[in-house]
Design a protein around this motif. Sequence first.
Motif, PDB file in Angstrom:
ATOM      1  N   GLY A 151       0.815  -1.215   0.000  1.00 39.95           N
ATOM      2  CA  GLY A 151       0.000   0.000   0.000  1.00 39.95           C
ATOM      3  C   GLY A 151       0.846   1.262   0.000  1.00 39.95           C
ATOM      4  N   GLY A 152       1.880   1.268   0.821  1.00 40.08           N
ATOM      5  CA  GLY A 152       2.746   2.445   0.895  1.00 40.08           C
ATOM      6  C   GLY A 152       3.482   2.691  -0.396  1.00 40.08           C
ATOM      7  N   GLN A 153       3.979   1.596  -0.989  1.00 44.05           N
ATOM      8  CA  GLN A 153       4.674   1.722  -2.279  1.00 44.05           C
ATOM      9  C   GLN A 153       3.732   2.267  -3.338  1.00 44.05           C
ATOM     10  N   ARG A 154       2.497   1.782  -3.297  1.00 48.73           N
ATOM     11  CA  ARG A 154       1.529   2.243  -4.308  1.00 48.73           C
ATOM     12  C   ARG A 154       1.203   3.718  -4.112  1.00 48.73           C
ATOM     13  N   GLN A 155       1.077   4.155  -2.844  1.00 50.55           N
ATOM     14  CA  GLN A 155       0.796   5.569  -2.611  1.00 50.55           C
ATOM     15  C   GLN A 155       1.964   6.446  -3.055  1.00 50.55           C
ATOM     16  N   ALA A 156       3.168   5.990  -2.776  1.00 55.04           N
ATOM     17  CA  ALA A 156       4.343   6.758  -3.196  1.00 55.04           C
ATOM     18  C   ALA A 156       4.398   6.843  -4.720  1.00 55.04           C
ATOM     19  N   LEU A 157       4.089   5.731  -5.370  1.00 58.92           N
ATOM     20  CA  LEU A 157       4.091   5.706  -6.837  1.00 58.92           C
ATOM     21  C   LEU A 157       2.995   6.635  -7.376  1.00 58.92           C
ATOM     22  N   THR A 158       1.817   6.586  -6.758  1.00 55.92           N
ATOM     23  CA  THR A 158       0.719   7.449  -7.188  1.00 55.92           C
ATOM     24  C   THR A 158       1.112   8.915  -7.064  1.00 55.92           C
ATOM     25  N   LEU A 159       1.814   9.220  -5.980  1.00 59.48           N
ATOM     26  CA  LEU A 159       2.285  10.586  -5.755  1.00 59.48           C
ATOM     27  C   LEU A 159       3.233  11.018  -6.874  1.00 59.48           C
ATOM     28  N   LEU A 160       4.120  10.105  -7.220  1.00 66.27           N
ATOM     29  CA  LEU A 160       5.057  10.386  -8.303  1.00 66.27           C
ATOM     30  C   LEU A 160       4.296  10.594  -9.612  1.00 66.27           C
ATOM     31  N   MET A 161       3.286   9.744  -9.834  1.00 65.56           N
ATOM     32  CA  MET A 161       2.492   9.855 -11.057  1.00 65.56           C
ATOM     33  C   MET A 161       1.731  11.179 -11.101  1.00 65.56           C
ATOM     34  N   ALA A 162       1.216  11.589  -9.944  1.00 70.98           N
ATOM     35  CA  ALA A 162       0.420  12.819  -9.880  1.00 70.98           C
ATOM     36  C   ALA A 162       1.262  14.050 -10.199  1.00 70.98           C
ATOM     37  N   THR A 163       2.581  13.929  -9.958  1.00 71.81           N
ATOM     38  CA  THR A 163       3.434  15.108 -10.112  1.00 71.81           C
ATOM     39  C   THR A 163       4.405  14.985 -11.291  1.00 71.81           C
ATOM     40  N   LEU A 164       4.311  13.876 -12.018  1.00 77.48           N
ATOM     41  CA  LEU A 164       5.215  13.623 -13.139  1.00 77.48           C
ATOM     42  C   LEU A 164       5.047  14.709 -14.195  1.00 77.48           C
ATOM     43  N   GLN A 165       3.795  15.033 -14.445  1.00 74.16           N
ATOM     44  CA  GLN A 165       3.433  16.124 -15.339  1.00 74.16           C
ATOM     45  C   GLN A 165       3.004  17.223 -14.376  1.00 74.16           C
ATOM     46  N   LYS A 166       3.858  18.245 -14.199  1.00 75.32           N
ATOM     47  CA  LYS A 166       3.613  19.201 -13.114  1.00 75.32           C
ATOM     48  C   LYS A 166       2.171  19.732 -13.121  1.00 75.32           C
ATOM     49  N   PRO A 167       1.392  19.415 -12.077  1.00 71.25           N
ATOM     50  CA  PRO A 167      -0.010  19.858 -12.058  1.00 71.25           C
ATOM     51  C   PRO A 167      -0.120  21.293 -11.546  1.00 71.25           C
ATOM     52  N   LYS A 168      -1.199  21.965 -11.934  1.00 67.63           N
ATOM     53  CA  LYS A 168      -1.432  23.298 -11.384  1.00 67.63           C
ATOM     54  C   LYS A 168      -1.844  23.189  -9.929  1.00 67.63           C
ATOM     55  N   LEU A 169      -2.449  22.020  -9.619  1.00 69.05           N
ATOM     56  CA  LEU A 169      -2.942  21.834  -8.264  1.00 69.05           C
ATOM     57  C   LEU A 169      -2.816  20.363  -7.898  1.00 69.05           C
ATOM     58  N   LEU A 170      -2.285  20.091  -6.699  1.00 70.48           N
ATOM     59  CA  LEU A 170      -2.146  18.708  -6.236  1.00 70.48           C
ATOM     60  C   LEU A 170      -3.212  18.444  -5.179  1.00 70.48           C
ATOM     61  N   LEU A 171      -4.022  17.417  -5.396  1.00 72.00           N
ATOM     62  CA  LEU A 171      -5.097  17.079  -4.463  1.00 72.00           C
ATOM     63  C   LEU A 171      -4.762  15.791  -3.731  1.00 72.00           C
ATOM     64  N   LEU A 172      -4.606  15.880  -2.413  1.00 71.76           N
ATOM     65  CA  LEU A 172      -4.276  14.697  -1.619  1.00 71.76           C
ATOM     66  C   LEU A 172      -5.433  14.416  -0.667  1.00 71.76           C
ATOM     67  N   ASP A 173      -6.140  13.315  -0.924  1.00 77.11           N
ATOM     68  CA  ASP A 173      -7.337  13.018  -0.145  1.00 77.11           C
ATOM     69  C   ASP A 173      -7.025  11.970   0.917  1.00 77.11           C
ATOM     70  N   GLU A 174      -6.554  12.417   2.069  1.00 81.54           N
ATOM     71  CA  GLU A 174      -6.164  11.493   3.154  1.00 81.54           C
ATOM     72  C   GLU A 174      -5.289  10.381   2.617  1.00 81.54           C
ATOM     73  N   HIS A 175      -4.262  10.753   1.892  1.00 85.97           N
ATOM     74  CA  HIS A 175      -3.502   9.733   1.169  1.00 85.97           C
ATOM     75  C   HIS A 175      -2.627   8.880   2.072  1.00 85.97           C
ATOM     76  N   THR A 176      -2.572   9.186   3.366  1.00 85.03           N
ATOM     77  CA  THR A 176      -1.794   8.327   4.267  1.00 85.03           C
ATOM     78  C   THR A 176      -2.688   7.601   5.268  1.00 85.03           C
ATOM     79  N   ALA A 177      -3.997   7.814   5.156  1.00 85.56           N
ATOM     80  CA  ALA A 177      -4.911   7.280   6.181  1.00 85.56           C
ATOM     81  C   ALA A 177      -4.948   5.756   6.214  1.00 85.56           C
ATOM     82  N   ALA A 178      -4.714   5.114   5.067  1.00 88.36           N
ATOM     83  CA  ALA A 178      -4.830   3.660   5.024  1.00 88.36           C
ATOM     84  C   ALA A 178      -3.502   2.970   5.334  1.00 88.36           C
ATOM     85  N   LEU A 179      -2.490   3.766   5.707  1.00 85.29           N
ATOM     86  CA  LEU A 179      -1.160   3.182   5.896  1.00 85.29           C
ATOM     87  C   LEU A 179      -0.816   3.097   7.382  1.00 85.29           C
ATOM     88  N   ASP A 180       0.112   2.193   7.729  1.00 90.36           N
ATOM     89  CA  ASP A 180       0.553   2.131   9.117  1.00 90.36           C
ATOM     90  C   ASP A 180       1.387   3.384   9.423  1.00 90.36           C
TER      91      ASP A 180
END
Lengths: 264, 308
Positions: A151-180
């Motif tokens: 899960g943590g690896q996937r969230q980190a990867l998703t984060l990388l994907m979200a910012t790979l193409q620099k976004p005007k706005l980054l939306l993080l919806d409790e992205h660490t809530a499901a992790l230990d």
Amino acid sequence: MLELQNLYKTFNPGTINQKTALNGLSLKLNDGDFVTVIGGNGAGKSTMLNAVAGTWFVDEGKILIDGTDVTKLPEYRRAAYLGRVFQDPMTGTAATMEIQENLALAKRRGKPRLLRKGITKAEREEYQELLKILGLGLESRLTSKVGLLSGGQRQALTLLMATLQKPKLLLLDEHTAALDPKTAAKVLEITETIVSRDHLTTLMITHNMKDAIRHGNRLIMMMDGKIILDIEGEEKKKLTVRDLLDQFEQASGEQFANDSALLG
Amino acid sequence: MEIMNLINALPGAAAQGLIWGIMAIGVYLTYRILDVADLTVDGTMCTGGAVCIMMMLNGCNVWVAMLAATGAGMLAGLVTGIFHTFMGIPAILSGILTQLSLYSVNLKIMGKANQAINVDKYNLLVSLRYIKNVPVWQNTILIVAIAIVVLIALLYWFFGTELGCSLRATGCNPNMSRAQGINTNFGKVLGLMLSNGLVALSSALLAQYQGFADVNMGRGAIVIGLAAVIIGEAIFGKIFRNFALSLLSVVLGSILYYLVLQTVIWRGIDTDLLKLLTAVVVAVFLAVPYWKSKYFSKPVKKGGNTNA
């Protein structure tokens, strides 16, 4: 950067489950703002993010991103402006596709997808470098299926994907809530690194008040589909969890219902 | 029960299996890649043949006729796609609606329930008469095999492109796809069109092969397609991991299905029961993964390192 003008959204109107999730919400973010969002369950935090992302259309109000009115733009077209990481690690990546294929999909966000190669050799090298930043050893597993990651690896990867193409706005919806806790801290650290490196305007929802205080330059508290508290700059730096709880009780006239906010 | 009867029948069964293999690839695209069970194919599996035969009877070249058949199939896929995306009808029901309407369309195309074409009078690409005692380059098995290799190569290329990747992502995780700017509705429609185009092409070949198009020739096609996909995956899934090989395994699954079918017929089973048997076999195979996870689940093996 982002401007929300008087947003209204009611779910299941006219039924017993009717729920007004956004109730005249207005918010203006400046370029480079890193805003943390807190609030009780059902306060409208995720609803606000989904409204911005275009998961559905709002009933009333206007959404502007960088001056462009996106209120009526479908989700997939708004994606050109947005990077998103979700609460559920399963949501942000395609499990049956390789790590590099997921990154290649993200690399093409906001661009026409035609009959050019889905992933080039130069990209592979680029991704390898980028994955090193995460420090999770993923750089040697480019062709692994994402479904094999934790899960943590996937969230980190998703984060990388979200910012790979620099976004005007980054939306993080409790992205660490499901992790230990340990993994959550690591993902937050990566978040901080990427956000400050790329100077990204960010909206981050969290249930953890300490995280909300520690990260970002601005904090907003939501209740009943509206913003009831908006603190920034020096004032935010001095905040304590106790202050926030007091503010919450003052505004709502009730005890903060969620222990995890205190204990986390 | 003469063994020679069976041996003589096998090349024909293989040819039929190959032709249905193209259809099974179409089913694979929707069922496995788009994650949609598309029942349109029961109708399309006749439409292709009907268009092809009628055009040839009216003097068209076989290639033009087959191209038109493929186009007609894609049109059927487009209709299902519009039902599903634009009109918000669940995928299964969309397919059923198109399939039902295609029954009328097919009757109108052919003018009656059955249209035959004479292999001696028309220049057919494949036929059950071109299995034995014909020059190699005219052999139906060879021609269809080449067609399949070309199709697999084309599909392999396509699903490696930006557009193809976005289609795969759409089937795997639509939420993520939209967040990455992929128009998932467009992807679904395109996938359905591709799939039904292939099915119609298979139908056009089948109609030529058997020498007629019949309004009932597509009945239960989806189940045969699924059987091919499932048999192929069950037998070759462990060794064929690459996408092109997965498609090949579906074709092999289809051939095996027809070889087994031929053997069962040779053993003297009541042919009325064949569709029932196929349905039961497919139902059991579909249930196996579910039973496995429910009754024989082992502790989950963690993949790779777990430091995050």
